[in-house]
Design a protein around this motif. Structure first.
Motif, PDB file in Angstrom:
ATOM      1  N   ARG A   1      -4.154   6.312  17.752  1.00 32.53           N
ATOM      2  CA  ARG A   1      -5.400   6.895  17.242  1.00 32.53           C
ATOM      3  C   ARG A   1      -5.839   6.282  15.913  1.00 32.53           C
ATOM      4  NH1 ARG A   1      -5.916  13.193  18.955  1.00 32.53           N
ATOM      5  NH2 ARG A   1      -7.898  12.839  17.879  1.00 32.53           N
ATOM      6  N   GLY A   2      -5.655   4.993  15.797  1.00 37.56           N
ATOM      7  CA  GLY A   2      -6.243   4.251  14.692  1.00 37.56           C
ATOM      8  C   GLY A   2      -5.780   4.662  13.319  1.00 37.56           C
ATOM      9  N   ASN A   3      -6.581   5.468  12.648  1.00 41.14           N
ATOM     10  CA  ASN A   3      -6.297   5.822  11.249  1.00 41.14           C
ATOM     11  C   ASN A   3      -5.442   7.076  11.098  1.00 41.14           C
ATOM     12  OD1 ASN A   3      -8.086   7.780  12.000  1.00 41.14           O
ATOM     13  ND2 ASN A   3      -9.525   7.499  10.298  1.00 41.14           N
ATOM     14  N   LEU A   4      -4.870   7.566  12.190  1.00 39.53           N
ATOM     15  CA  LEU A   4      -4.078   8.801  12.103  1.00 39.53           C
ATOM     16  C   LEU A   4      -2.866   8.622  11.197  1.00 39.53           C
ATOM     17  CD1 LEU A   4      -3.252  11.664  12.904  1.00 39.53           C
ATOM     18  CD2 LEU A   4      -2.226  10.706  14.992  1.00 39.53           C
ATOM     19  N   VAL A   5      -2.088   7.564  11.405  1.00 45.91           N
ATOM     20  CA  VAL A   5      -0.873   7.374  10.610  1.00 45.91           C
ATOM     21  C   VAL A   5      -1.189   7.161   9.131  1.00 45.91           C
ATOM     22  CG1 VAL A   5       1.122   5.885  10.234  1.00 45.91           C
ATOM     23  CG2 VAL A   5       0.563   6.654  12.548  1.00 45.91           C
ATOM     24  N   PRO A   6      -2.166   6.309   8.770  1.00 43.79           N
ATOM     25  CA  PRO A   6      -2.510   6.210   7.345  1.00 43.79           C
ATOM     26  C   PRO A   6      -2.928   7.540   6.732  1.00 43.79           C
ATOM     27  CG  PRO A   6      -3.453   4.372   8.548  1.00 43.79           C
ATOM     28  CD  PRO A   6      -2.887   5.301   9.574  1.00 43.79           C
ATOM     29  N   MET A   7      -3.631   8.376   7.498  1.00 34.94           N
ATOM     30  CA  MET A   7      -4.017   9.693   7.001  1.00 34.94           C
ATOM     31  C   MET A   7      -2.796  10.575   6.787  1.00 34.94           C
ATOM     32  SD  MET A   7      -4.471  13.088   8.076  1.00 34.94           S
ATOM     33  CE  MET A   7      -4.857  13.067   9.827  1.00 34.94           C
ATOM     34  N   LEU A   8      -1.838  10.519   7.722  1.00 35.03           N
ATOM     35  CA  LEU A   8      -0.606  11.300   7.572  1.00 35.03           C
ATOM     36  C   LEU A   8       0.193  10.849   6.353  1.00 35.03           C
ATOM     37  CD1 LEU A   8       0.697  11.614  11.250  1.00 35.03           C
ATOM     38  CD2 LEU A   8       0.049  13.477   9.734  1.00 35.03           C
ATOM     39  N   THR A   9       0.210   9.557   6.116  1.00 33.93           N
ATOM     40  CA  THR A   9       0.921   9.032   4.952  1.00 33.93           C
ATOM     41  C   THR A   9       0.263   9.506   3.661  1.00 33.93           C
ATOM     42  OG1 THR A   9       1.624   7.078   6.194  1.00 33.93           O
ATOM     43  CG2 THR A   9       1.665   6.924   3.785  1.00 33.93           C
ATOM     44  N   GLN A  10      -1.067   9.468   3.636  1.00 34.95           N
ATOM     45  CA  GLN A  10      -1.793   9.829   2.422  1.00 34.95           C
ATOM     46  C   GLN A  10      -1.750  11.329   2.148  1.00 34.95           C
ATOM     47  OE1 GLN A  10      -5.986   9.043   2.614  1.00 34.95           O
ATOM     48  NE2 GLN A  10      -6.286   9.193   0.411  1.00 34.95           N
ATOM     49  N   LYS A  11      -1.981  12.139   3.182  1.00 37.83           N
ATOM     50  CA  LYS A  11      -2.138  13.578   2.963  1.00 37.83           C
ATOM     51  C   LYS A  11      -0.844  14.375   3.096  1.00 37.83           C
ATOM     52  CE  LYS A  11      -7.035  13.975   4.164  1.00 37.83           C
ATOM     53  NZ  LYS A  11      -8.048  14.740   4.934  1.00 37.83           N
ATOM     54  N   TYR A  12       0.107  13.858   3.870  1.00 40.39           N
ATOM     55  CA  TYR A  12       1.330  14.619   4.128  1.00 40.39           C
ATOM     56  C   TYR A  12       2.594  13.888   3.684  1.00 40.39           C
ATOM     57  CZ  TYR A  12      -1.419  17.954   6.868  1.00 40.39           C
ATOM     58  OH  TYR A  12      -2.333  18.895   7.259  1.00 40.39           O
ATOM     59  N   GLY A  13       2.469  12.635   3.264  1.00 37.78           N
ATOM     60  CA  GLY A  13       3.640  11.890   2.822  1.00 37.78           C
ATOM     61  C   GLY A  13       4.571  11.467   3.938  1.00 37.78           C
ATOM     62  N   VAL A  14       4.035  11.334   5.146  1.00 39.49           N
ATOM     63  CA  VAL A  14       4.849  10.939   6.291  1.00 39.49           C
ATOM     64  C   VAL A  14       5.085   9.432   6.257  1.00 39.49           C
ATOM     65  CG1 VAL A  14       4.919  10.766   8.811  1.00 39.49           C
ATOM     66  CG2 VAL A  14       4.038  12.842   7.725  1.00 39.49           C
ATOM     67  N   GLU A  15       6.348   9.019   6.393  1.00 43.10           N
ATOM     68  CA  GLU A  15       6.704   7.614   6.530  1.00 43.10           C
ATOM     69  C   GLU A  15       7.057   7.343   7.988  1.00 43.10           C
ATOM     70  OE1 GLU A  15       9.977   7.747   3.673  1.00 43.10           O
ATOM     71  OE2 GLU A  15       8.846   6.312   2.438  1.00 43.10           O
ATOM     72  N   VAL A  16       6.781   6.118   8.443  1.00 39.65           N
ATOM     73  CA  VAL A  16       7.004   5.824   9.861  1.00 39.65           C
ATOM     74  C   VAL A  16       7.760   4.523  10.087  1.00 39.65           C
ATOM     75  CG1 VAL A  16       4.969   7.105  10.594  1.00 39.65           C
ATOM     76  CG2 VAL A  16       4.750   4.681  10.062  1.00 39.65           C
ATOM     77  N   GLY A  17       8.187   3.837   9.054  1.00 38.12           N
ATOM     78  CA  GLY A  17       8.811   2.540   9.240  1.00 38.12           C
ATOM     79  C   GLY A  17       7.759   1.465   9.396  1.00 38.12           C
ATOM     80  N   GLY A  18       8.201   0.245   9.635  1.00 40.00           N
ATOM     81  CA  GLY A  18       7.275  -0.872   9.719  1.00 40.00           C
ATOM     82  C   GLY A  18       6.877  -1.201  11.135  1.00 40.00           C
TER      83      GLY A  18
END
Length: 272
Positions: free
Chosen positions: A104-121
């Motif tokens: 879903r495109g920008n979902l992961v960047p949004m999670l990183t910014q707003k919730y501090g979620v890390e996902v690896g590389g």
């Protein structure tokens, strides 16, 4: 409303309400094989032929008529809420999808910014705190389901009972609901109740886990991801799933059901 998320064999032998992250790839391939004697080449979710699907406009009248007249048995498959939400996290949030991009495109960047979620590389790097990131994702999932913020809930982590219930609320009735955790037993019960153009030997059928290679491997036992707060959030989100499909909310390490599914209870409570 019709019957979104519903598939049916072209022979009309059986109707299946898809529930994401509940063995749907394997079930779809079994249904395809039962009609055609071969598996679909590729991800069954991409198939535009070989199965009736509600998403195909030409299939809708056929599915609707079959469901409303109950001229074929209907079934679905459910899963433990703890393992399902974990699977969604590793596949859809941490993983790279078939198109080579994040879900879903920008979902992961949004999670990183707003919730501090890390996902690896994107290169498969796994040096991130899986437990901490998952618990932050769980807060996000709760927010989407309870308040539809910062987005509507995604089908992969919205409740199983929500998926199952739309079929009932729109006029359908299930003849069988079985557990992913007892897949062979449950799927065999479905196959025993129908006549198929091609016989299906479940012992020889591979498991089609299309998302298996999408994300990093889970580094810890299931129960390690769920502290008291996380368990509270999971129960807040999925209490109906635990109650209707008989899973143990008090023990994340126990993925197996602890009782029998009561179809009458499911229909009564999800039919509103």
């Amino acid at each position: 409303m019709g019957f979104p998320g519903t598939w049916m064999t072209e022979s009309g032998s059986v109707v299946y309400r898809v529930v994401p992250k509940c063995a749907c790839s394997t079930i779809g391939q079994i249904l395809h094989y039962s009609d055609h004697g071969r598996f679909y080449e590729g991800d069954i979710h991409d198939a535009r032929e070989g199965l009736h699907k509600w998403a195909r406009e030409e299939s809708q009248p056929v599915i609707s008529a079959t469901v409303r007249t109950r001229s074929a048995p209907a079934f679905t498959c459910v899963r433990n809420p703890y393992t399902r939400i974990l699977s969604s996290f590793f596949d859809k949030i941490c993983g790279i999808q078939r198109n080579g991009k994040r879900y879903r495109g920008n979902l992961v960047p949004m999670l990183t910014q707003k919730y501090g979620v890390e996902v690896g590389g994107a290169d498969g790097r796994q040096d991130f705190d899986q437990i901490r990131s998952f618990r932050r994702f769980l807060l996000f999932a709760r927010d989407t389901i309870r308040w539809k913020r910062p987005m509507d809930p995604d089908i992969h982590w919205s409740s199983v009972s929500g998926h199952v219930g739309t079929f009932i609320a729109n006029g359908g009735r299930y003849d069988h609901i079985f557990w992913t955790e007892r897949f062979g037993e449950g799927m065999q019960t479905v196959l025993d109740a129908i006549d198929t153009p091609y016989p299906v030997d479940l012992a020889t059928i591979p498991r089609f886990n299309e998302s298996a290679a999408h994300g990093p491997e889970r580094a810890h036992p299931v129960e390690d991801y769920f502290d008291d707060l996380s368990m509270h959030l999971v129960y807040e989100i999925y209490h109906r799933d635990f109650e209707l499909f008989k899973y143990d909310a008090a023990d994340p390490s126990n993925r197996m059901p602890v009782g029998e599914i009561d179809l009458d209870e499911v229909h009564a409570k999800l039919g509103d």
